[in-house]
Design a protein around this motif. Structure first.
Motif, PDB file in Angstrom:
ATOM      1  N   GLU A 181       0.803  -1.096  -0.050  1.00  0.00           N
ATOM      2  CA  GLU A 181       0.190  -0.140  -0.042  1.00  0.00           C
ATOM      3  C   GLU A 181       0.929   1.295   0.082  1.00  0.00           C
ATOM      4  O   GLU A 181       1.983   1.219   0.593  1.00  0.00           O
ATOM      5  N   THR A 182       0.175   2.579  -0.528  1.00  0.00           N
ATOM      6  CA  THR A 182       0.863   3.588  -0.425  1.00  0.00           C
ATOM      7  C   THR A 182       0.062   4.350   0.319  1.00  0.00           C
ATOM      8  O   THR A 182      -0.878   4.303   0.353  1.00  0.00           O
ATOM      9  N   HIS A 183       0.879   5.179   1.398  1.00  0.00           N
ATOM     10  CA  HIS A 183       0.030   5.825   2.504  1.00  0.00           C
ATOM     11  C   HIS A 183       0.550   7.503   2.376  1.00  0.00           C
ATOM     12  O   HIS A 183       1.554   7.784   1.924  1.00  0.00           O
ATOM     13  N   GLY A 184      -0.409   8.335   3.066  1.00  0.00           N
ATOM     14  CA  GLY A 184      -0.018   9.679   3.197  1.00  0.00           C
ATOM     15  C   GLY A 184      -0.128  10.521   1.982  1.00  0.00           C
ATOM     16  O   GLY A 184       0.059  11.531   1.937  1.00  0.00           O
ATOM     17  N   PHE A 185      -0.990   9.784   0.958  1.00  0.00           N
ATOM     18  CA  PHE A 185      -1.214  10.491  -0.292  1.00  0.00           C
ATOM     19  C   PHE A 185      -2.889  10.791  -0.171  1.00  0.00           C
ATOM     20  O   PHE A 185      -3.596   9.947  -0.481  1.00  0.00           O
ATOM     21  N   ARG A 197      -5.601   8.797  -2.070  1.00  0.00           N
ATOM     22  CA  ARG A 197      -4.834   7.626  -2.564  1.00  0.00           C
ATOM     23  C   ARG A 197      -4.333   6.640  -1.309  1.00  0.00           C
ATOM     24  O   ARG A 197      -3.709   5.783  -1.554  1.00  0.00           O
ATOM     25  N   ASP A 198      -4.721   7.398   0.047  1.00  0.00           N
ATOM     26  CA  ASP A 198      -4.225   6.446   0.888  1.00  0.00           C
ATOM     27  C   ASP A 198      -4.782   4.955   1.072  1.00  0.00           C
ATOM     28  O   ASP A 198      -6.007   5.083   1.045  1.00  0.00           O
ATOM     29  N   GLY A 252       0.450  -0.336  -7.760  1.00  0.00           N
ATOM     30  CA  GLY A 252      -0.218  -0.659  -8.946  1.00  0.00           C
ATOM     31  C   GLY A 252      -1.356  -0.050  -9.297  1.00  0.00           C
ATOM     32  O   GLY A 252      -1.711   0.302 -10.262  1.00  0.00           O
ATOM     33  N   GLU A 253      -2.320   0.174  -8.197  1.00  0.00           N
ATOM     34  CA  GLU A 253      -3.341   0.795  -8.168  1.00  0.00           C
ATOM     35  C   GLU A 253      -3.254   2.374  -8.522  1.00  0.00           C
ATOM     36  O   GLU A 253      -3.871   2.941  -9.367  1.00  0.00           O
ATOM     37  N   PHE A 254      -2.337   2.821  -7.779  1.00  0.00           N
ATOM     38  CA  PHE A 254      -2.093   4.286  -7.868  1.00  0.00           C
ATOM     39  C   PHE A 254      -1.672   4.449  -9.517  1.00  0.00           C
ATOM     40  O   PHE A 254      -2.027   5.476 -10.011  1.00  0.00           O
ATOM     41  N   ARG A 255      -0.913   3.736 -10.192  1.00  0.00           N
ATOM     42  CA  ARG A 255      -0.488   3.991 -11.502  1.00  0.00           C
ATOM     43  C   ARG A 255      -1.412   3.851 -12.255  1.00  0.00           C
ATOM     44  O   ARG A 255      -1.654   4.404 -13.605  1.00  0.00           O
ATOM     45  N   ALA A 256      -2.385   2.879 -12.198  1.00  0.00           N
ATOM     46  CA  ALA A 256      -3.379   2.410 -13.088  1.00  0.00           C
ATOM     47  C   ALA A 256      -4.439   3.507 -13.064  1.00  0.00           C
ATOM     48  O   ALA A 256      -4.897   3.898 -14.104  1.00  0.00           O
ATOM     49  N   GLN A 276       8.748  10.304   0.142  1.00  0.00           N
ATOM     50  CA  GLN A 276       7.460  10.441   0.334  1.00  0.00           C
ATOM     51  C   GLN A 276       6.710  10.357  -1.172  1.00  0.00           C
ATOM     52  O   GLN A 276       6.911  11.441  -2.224  1.00  0.00           O
ATOM     53  N   ALA A 277       5.631   9.679  -1.415  1.00  0.00           N
ATOM     54  CA  ALA A 277       5.023  10.143  -2.642  1.00  0.00           C
ATOM     55  C   ALA A 277       4.438  11.035  -3.160  1.00  0.00           C
ATOM     56  O   ALA A 277       4.578  11.789  -3.824  1.00  0.00           O
TER      57      ALA A 277
END
Length: 305
Positions: free
Chosen positions: A47-51, A54-55, A60-64, A278-279
């Protein structure tokens, strides 16, 4: 070898920085090609957090989601390949990919991030991105109130000792060899009942990616359910250096407020140009670099009118 019509901008790297830059440039009606080999450093994480908005999304979901939104801007193209060679100068760069295709662009944006050097502790690769992480701000919430271990030494150990206190009161420091601390720092840790282990690490034991304990070479065992460690990173691409870009000792591009490097027409953003990994920071830097690039292109058109 396939050649294409020249682009306004070629972006090397398709993570948050490169995608954010492409979005801004696409909206500015610039022709953009994003060249990315699909091997992002954060692909090991779930998972990507702090965005904001999009938290919790996977990388992969982020890029899609980004690719889906980018379809509104037909001047933005994606190429899944690695940039292998770059030649030329401001206004006329030429990028050749590992697959042998060539792309020309007026400006370059390096957003290839950084890469992890091989993890030299047995078992660490098995838990990396699952129960072992590098940033408490990104993943501390998921490990809150759990018994944790920190693998680092010196000033990094003291920094993490202070930082982790915001997420848990139960954690130990494993320095994997000499601790690099002063007597005063050791006393500060002891005063706060933070265990310090300076024996080399033999291995990390886990089950299905979940940490169970760290086994030290002196036979001691440090039970924990999560780990934070300091990775060793290198630049994600050597191409900026081949063009003469100035780099820091940490392997980051030296840039100005709008992402510009010391090489005319070459910009940097994201982890490629900072140690603040950080993203959301990378995305912001990509956006600012895109503004800087577009400003240059507009000025050049103005001057040549």
């Amino acid at each position: 070898m396939k050649d294409t019509n020249p682009f306004d901008v070629a972006i090397i790297g398709g993570g948050p920085a490169g995608l954010s830059g492409a979005l801004v440039l696409g909206r500015a009606r610039r022709s953009v090609v994003i060249i990315d080999e699909g091997k992002a450093r954060n692909r090991v994480t779930r998972e990507t957090h702090g965005f904001l908005t999009r938290d919790g999304s996977s990388p992969g979901e982020f890029r899609a989601a980004a690719a889906e939104q980018m379809r509104r801007y037909p001047s933005v193209s994606f190429v899944q390949d690695a940039a292998a060679e770059i030649s030329g100068a401001d206004g006329a760069f030429r990028i050749v990919t590992s697959g042998g295709d060539a792309y020309e662009a007026k400006k370059l944006l390096f957003a290839a991030g950084k890469k992890d050097r091989p993890l030299d502790i047995e078992g660490l690769a098995d838990v990396y991105g699952i129960s072992a992480f590098v940033c408490p701000y990104c993943d501390g919430w998921e490990l809150r109130d759990q018994p944790l271990a920190v693998i680092t030494s010196g000033e990094g150990a003291m920094h993490m000792a202070k930082t982790l206190a915001g997420w848990t009161s139960s954690y130990a420091i494993c320095t994997n060899g000499p601790d690099g601390l002063t007597d005063e720092q050791r006393e500060a840790l002891a005063k706060r009942n933070i265990p310090l282990y300076d024996a080399p690490i033999e291995r990390i034991e886990s089950k299905e990616g979940m940490v169970e304990q760290i086994v030290l070479r002196d036979g001691r065992r440090v039970a924990c359910t999560g780990i934070f460690f300091a990775p060793t990173l290198v630049a994600g691409s050597d191409l900026p250096q081949s063009l003469g870009c100035e780099m820091t000792e940490a392997g980051s591009l030296v840039i100005n407020d709008f992402g510009g490097t010391n090489v005319p027409g070459v910009f940097g953003a994201g982890d490629a140009a900072t140690i603040k990994y950080q993203a959301i920071m990378a995305a912001a830097m990509g956006s600012m670099a895109a503004v800087g690039i577009n400003m240059e292109l507009l000025q050049e058109t103005w001057d040549n009118a």
